[in-house]
Design a protein around this motif. Structure first.
Motif, short mmCIF file in Angstrom:
data_model
loop_
_atom_site.label_atom_id
_atom_site.label_comp_id
_atom_site.label_asym_id
_atom_site.label_seq_id
_atom_site.Cartn_x
_atom_site.Cartn_y
_atom_site.Cartn_z
N PRO A 1 -16.78 -14.72 -7.94
CA PRO A 1 -17.95 -15.23 -8.66
C PRO A 1 -18.73 -16.26 -7.85
N GLU A 2 -20.05 -16.17 -7.94
CA GLU A 2 -20.92 -17.20 -7.35
C GLU A 2 -21.25 -18.27 -8.38
N GLY A 3 -20.97 -17.97 -9.65
CA GLY A 3 -21.25 -18.92 -10.72
C GLY A 3 -20.57 -18.46 -12.00
N GLY A 4 -20.52 -19.36 -12.99
CA GLY A 4 -19.89 -19.02 -14.27
C GLY A 4 -18.38 -19.05 -14.19
N TYR A 5 -17.73 -18.40 -15.17
CA TYR A 5 -16.27 -18.42 -15.22
C TYR A 5 -15.65 -17.06 -15.53
N PHE A 6 -16.36 -16.00 -15.15
CA PHE A 6 -15.83 -14.65 -15.33
C PHE A 6 -15.52 -14.02 -13.97
N VAL A 7 -14.42 -13.28 -13.93
CA VAL A 7 -14.04 -12.54 -12.73
C VAL A 7 -13.98 -11.06 -13.08
N LEU A 8 -14.64 -10.22 -12.29
CA LEU A 8 -14.56 -8.77 -12.44
C LEU A 8 -13.58 -8.23 -11.39
N ALA A 9 -12.55 -7.54 -11.87
CA ALA A 9 -11.55 -6.95 -10.97
C ALA A 9 -11.59 -5.44 -11.10
N ASN A 10 -11.39 -4.74 -9.97
CA ASN A 10 -11.47 -3.29 -9.95
C ASN A 10 -10.06 -2.69 -10.08
N PHE A 11 -9.84 -1.95 -11.17
CA PHE A 11 -8.51 -1.41 -11.48
C PHE A 11 -8.41 0.08 -11.20
N SER A 12 -9.19 0.57 -10.23
CA SER A 12 -9.14 1.99 -9.92
C SER A 12 -7.77 2.42 -9.40
N LYS A 13 -6.99 1.48 -8.86
CA LYS A 13 -5.65 1.81 -8.35
C LYS A 13 -4.59 1.86 -9.44
N VAL A 14 -4.95 1.48 -10.66
CA VAL A 14 -4.01 1.54 -11.77
C VAL A 14 -4.08 2.92 -12.41
N LYS A 15 -2.94 3.62 -12.43
CA LYS A 15 -2.89 4.97 -13.02
C LYS A 15 -2.31 4.87 -14.42
N LEU A 16 -3.13 5.22 -15.39
CA LEU A 16 -2.66 5.22 -16.78
C LEU A 16 -1.81 6.46 -17.04
N PRO A 17 -0.70 6.32 -17.78
CA PRO A 17 0.12 7.49 -18.10
C PRO A 17 -0.69 8.57 -18.80
N ASP A 18 -0.50 9.81 -18.39
CA ASP A 18 -1.29 10.91 -18.96
C ASP A 18 -1.10 11.07 -20.45
N ASP A 19 0.10 10.77 -20.93
CA ASP A 19 0.41 11.01 -22.35
C ASP A 19 0.39 9.74 -23.18
N TYR A 20 -0.32 8.72 -22.69
CA TYR A 20 -0.31 7.44 -23.43
C TYR A 20 -1.04 7.61 -24.77
N PRO A 21 -0.45 7.09 -25.86
CA PRO A 21 -1.02 7.31 -27.20
C PRO A 21 -2.17 6.36 -27.54
N PHE A 22 -3.32 6.61 -26.97
CA PHE A 22 -4.49 5.79 -27.31
C PHE A 22 -5.03 6.19 -28.69
N PRO A 23 -5.44 5.24 -29.51
CA PRO A 23 -6.08 5.60 -30.79
C PRO A 23 -7.40 6.31 -30.53
N GLY A 24 -7.85 7.07 -31.50
CA GLY A 24 -9.04 7.89 -31.32
C GLY A 24 -10.27 7.12 -30.89
N HIS A 25 -10.49 5.94 -31.48
CA HIS A 25 -11.71 5.19 -31.18
C HIS A 25 -11.66 4.56 -29.78
N VAL A 26 -10.50 4.60 -29.13
CA VAL A 26 -10.38 4.14 -27.74
C VAL A 26 -10.36 5.34 -26.79
N ALA A 27 -9.69 6.42 -27.21
CA ALA A 27 -9.56 7.61 -26.36
C ALA A 27 -10.92 8.21 -26.00
N ASN A 28 -11.93 8.03 -26.87
CA ASN A 28 -13.23 8.63 -26.59
C ASN A 28 -14.21 7.64 -25.94
#
Length: 424
Positions: free
Chosen positions: A332-359
């Protein structure tokens, strides 16, 4: 007929579930309690003692417990004018160039209500503070979106938030005869970018060319770690078309106080103040008085410098875990938020996400997963993009570091649990 009569207004009907309720729902359902909340940007600690003392003493004064003038308490307006005059290079008039609002958000609503007619267009950069949208649409404004893109190597390499770039071609084409206003946020939430002087000048030149007002949201204007330019200070011509937004709550670690302010030329401020009068008449009196004392004493207390040093220390402290994990992030150049890139995190294929999150985009799944499995709450930034541009941010997560150091350390320890889900 009765059901039709009680039908809600379109501006609130049919909205999908917002990110804040999704995160809160996930937190309540998580087996990892208590949740470490790195999501919403409220401070995990109190304002400094001189500010608290000012608030307590104000409560003992009769006049501080009654209505304030609709444009704000004279002491606060003067304190803000005195605090900002050095940046503006001239003496601001507290009576005609400053108005107090119930938080910066209500101040921005007042600006839109003061100038936007049905059909007027307002340019907004993506990612955006989500409240901009409803505030613009309330008076009938039409939003034109201009995306900011992360650096092309943002998944592999940590770099400055300055590398999030504006699509200048899209911006220039967004201006037309219906364009009434543009909204700029610097330092930027959630990116952490401080717009350079050159970027602001380029935006300003377009606004002067097309006779477009500028609403410059500068609520993080005391937390910057690189040179910071205020839009209204670039030229007398830009000063005449710019309304600057500020927040005493952000400045003094007191987001619940809801004390905001707008600075601008009299011919703009008078209409914003008129809209504010119709929206909520006046803002909280004792906290205005406390904020006034805050501005009066901040320099003597060394508060501004210590606030920057402290927040930069928290950013560095927290981001150590991303360096350990090999997770790229934007510094960050200012403020107090940090954006991190999680492309290297692999979510389990069969993880039980609720419908309103899965879509929803991948970052919503990441947010839900981290709350359930690690007990760490963060915010998915695609909430701040239009559907067409969510692909730009779906691998990123936003973390608020304005928390006590023990909370940051707890979050870091929990985030180390991501190692087993990471691919190289």
């Amino acid at each position: 007929m009765v059901e039709e009569k009680f039908k809600p207004a379109k501006r609130v009907a049919g909205q999908r579930q917002d990110v804040w309720s999704i995160i809160n729902e996930a937190a309540a359902a998580s087996p990892k309690q208590p949740i470490v909340n790195m999501g919403q940007g409220f401070f995990g600690y109190n304002p400094p003692q001189f500010i608290l003392d000012a608030a307590k003493s104000a409560l003992d004064r009769v006049e501080c417990n009654q209505y304030s003038p609709t444009k704000g308490r004279p002491r606060l307006k003067k304190a803000i004018a005195d605090a900002y005059s050095p940046y503006f290079g001239r003496e601001l008039n507290p009576e005609t160039e400053v108005t107090i609002t119930t938080g910066a958000n209500e101040g921005m609503l007042s600006a839109f209500m003061g100038f936007i007619e049905p059909g007027d267009e307002v340019i907004v950069f993506e990612p955006f503070f989500d409240q901009y949208l409803s505030n613009i649409e309330m008076p009938g404004g039409i939003i034109k979106y201009v995306p900011m893109s992360p650096p092309k190597d943002g998944a592999e390499r940590t770099s400055s938030a300055a590398n999030w770039s504006i699509d200048w071609d899209v911006l220039e084409k967004s201006f037309n005869e219906k364009t009434k206003m543009i909204v700029i946020n610097t330092p930027h939430n959630p990116v952490g970018k401080v717009f350079s002087k050159e970027e602001l000048q380029r935006i300003g030149d377009l606004c002067l060319k097309h006779d477009v007002l500028i609403l410059s949201d500068e609520v993080y204007d005391r937390l910057y770690y690189v040179p910071f330019t205020r839009m209204a200070t670039l030229s007398p011509e830009l000063a005449k078309i710019t309304i600057t937004v500020g927040s005493a709550g952000k400045n003094f670690y007191a987001t619940g106080w809801r004390v905001g302010y707008l600075i601008g030329p009299p011919e703009l401020i008078k209409y914003v103040a008129a809209a504010h009068t119709r929206i909520c008449f006046s803002s909280v009196s004792p906290l205005q008085e406390a904020a006034a004392i805050g501005f009066e004493q901040a320099d003597k207390e060394g508060f501004w410098d210590s606030a920057v040093k402290e927040m930069q220390g928290k950013i560095d402290r927290f981001c150590q875990v991303f360096d350990e994990l090999g997770v790229a992030y934007s510094i960050p150049e200012g403020g107090y938020f940090v954006l991190a890139n999680f492309s290297k995190v692999k979510l389990p294929d069969d993880y039980p996400f609720p419908g309103h999150v899965a879509n929803r985009p991948r970052d919503f799944k990441l947010a839900w997963f981290m709350i359930q499995e690690l007990g760490v709450a963060a915010i998915p930034p695609t909430e701040f993009y239009t559907d067409a541009n969510t692909h730009l941010a779906e691998d990123w997560m936003r973390f608020a570091v304005c928390k006590n150091d023990n909370i940051l350390d707890d979050a870091k320890e929990r985030l180390r649990g991501l190692k087993k889900y990471m691919v190289t």
